[in-house]
Design an enzyme around this catalytic site. Structure first.
Site, PDB file in Angstrom:
ATOM      1  CB  SER A  14      -0.974   0.001   1.185  1.00 35.42           C
ATOM      2  OG  SER A  14      -0.278   0.079   2.396  1.00 35.42           O
ATOM      3  CE  LYS A  66      21.289  -9.818   4.665  1.00 39.02           C
ATOM      4  NZ  LYS A  66      20.555  -9.643   5.894  1.00 39.02           N
ATOM      5  CG  HIS A 110       8.826   1.375  12.855  1.00 40.12           C
ATOM      6  ND1 HIS A 110       8.962   0.004  12.659  1.00 40.12           N
ATOM      7  CD2 HIS A 110       8.409   1.533  14.128  1.00 40.12           C
ATOM      8  CE1 HIS A 110       8.644  -0.624  13.781  1.00 40.12           C
ATOM      9  NE2 HIS A 110       8.311   0.276  14.690  1.00 40.12           N
TER      10      HIS A 110
HETATM   11  C1  GRF Z   1       3.862  -0.659   6.804  1.00 42.60           C
HETATM   12  O1  GRF Z   1       3.038  -0.623   7.940  1.00 42.60           O
HETATM   13  C2  GRF Z   1       5.233  -0.136   7.137  1.00 42.60           C
HETATM   14  O2  GRF Z   1       5.212   0.826   8.150  1.00 42.60           O
HETATM   15  C3  GRF Z   1       5.962  -1.363   7.605  1.00 42.60           C
HETATM   16  O3  GRF Z   1       5.482  -2.391   6.778  1.00 42.60           O
HETATM   17  C4  GRF Z   1       4.154  -2.093   6.366  1.00 42.60           C
HETATM   18  C5  GRF Z   1       4.083  -2.257   4.881  1.00 42.60           C
HETATM   19  O4  GRF Z   1       2.766  -2.151   4.408  1.00 42.60           O
HETATM   20  N1  GRF Z   1       7.381  -1.171   7.535  1.00 42.60           N
HETATM   21  P1  GRF Z   1       2.451  -2.076   2.864  1.00 42.60           P
HETATM   22  O5  GRF Z   1       3.044  -3.341   2.232  1.00 42.60           O
HETATM   23  O6  GRF Z   1       3.108  -0.847   2.319  1.00 42.60           O
HETATM   24  O7  GRF Z   1       0.978  -2.056   2.733  1.00 42.60           O
END
Ligand code: GRF
Length: 203
Positions: A14, A66, A110
């Site tokens: 998203s 990795k 985050h």
């Molecule tokens: C988000 O809540 C972001 O803060 C975290 O991972 C999630 C990713 O969501 N790091 P999306 O895949 O962008 O919907």
């Protein structure tokens, strides 16, 4: 010239979608050059196809080490002249070597107010803890998890009536506003880092 950016995502996408749409509408003056995804089953892939964004799908299991996995990514970043790496739900820690090779040019979002509630479950951890205020943080990535200089941070008050689901919805809505804003500030060269602190300059 517009800055080339790459979004790294492993899941729903998203945030990728919000960034791609802001770039397409011109409110965000960057060129979304690449989506880097490590999960063949991720819904973000369909979003990228629909929006016409080039995809690099790299599976960790296809590489012995990795280091090789990351080198394959870095090669593509270089080929696409990427100047900013945007982590958006990429469920893999980048090595110190990777971070060093893109020093100061990797950012992350985050879903909590860092340094509180680090890790993969920031929204739930804050909700379960019972804090009254949580929020969203956009920060530079360094060698430690959820740690580098904070670029933008915005709070959300948790209401008595909130459920985890309603809080998640509000956090994500805020993310989709805050992340394009932070990228825009970086593209405008308005974010200056000195030591632990990132400072926003200008209007
Ligand atoms: C988000 O809540 C972001 O803060 C975290 O991972 C999630 C990713 O969501 N790091 P999306 O895949 O962008 O919907």
């Amino acid at each position: 010239m517009k800055k080339n950016i790459a979004v790294f995502a492993s899941g729903k996408g998203s945030n990728f979608e919000a960034i791609a749409k802001s770039a397409r509408s011109g409110t965000l003056k960057v060129n979304l050059a690449l989506l880097v995804c490590d999960n063949p089953g991720a819904p973000v892939l369909a979003k990228a196809r629909k929006l016409g964004v080039k995809i690099l799908l790299v599976k960790r299991g296809d590489f012995a080490q990795k280091k090789d996995f990351e080198e394959a990514i870095i090669r593509e970043l270089k080929n696409n002249k990427v100047g900013l790496v945007v982590m958006a739900g990429f469920m893999r820690m980048l090595s110190a070597q990777f971070v060093r090779s893109y020093k100061g040019s990797i950012i992350n979002i985050h879903p909590a107010l860092l340094p509180s509630f680090k890790g993969a479950h920031g929204i739930k951890d804050a909700f379960d803890y019972g804090v009254k205020v949580t929020g969203v943080t956009v920060h530079f990535v360094d060698e430690e998890m959820d740690h580098g200089p904070i670029i933008l941070q915005k709070e959300i008050r948790i209401k008595e009536s909130d459920t985890l689901k309603s809080l998640e919805a509000r956090i994500h809505k805020l993310e989709h506003i805050l992340y394009p804003q932070a990228i825009k500030m970086i593209a405008q060269a308005r974010v200056k880092v000195s030591g632990r602190k990132a400072r926003i300059t200008g209007r």
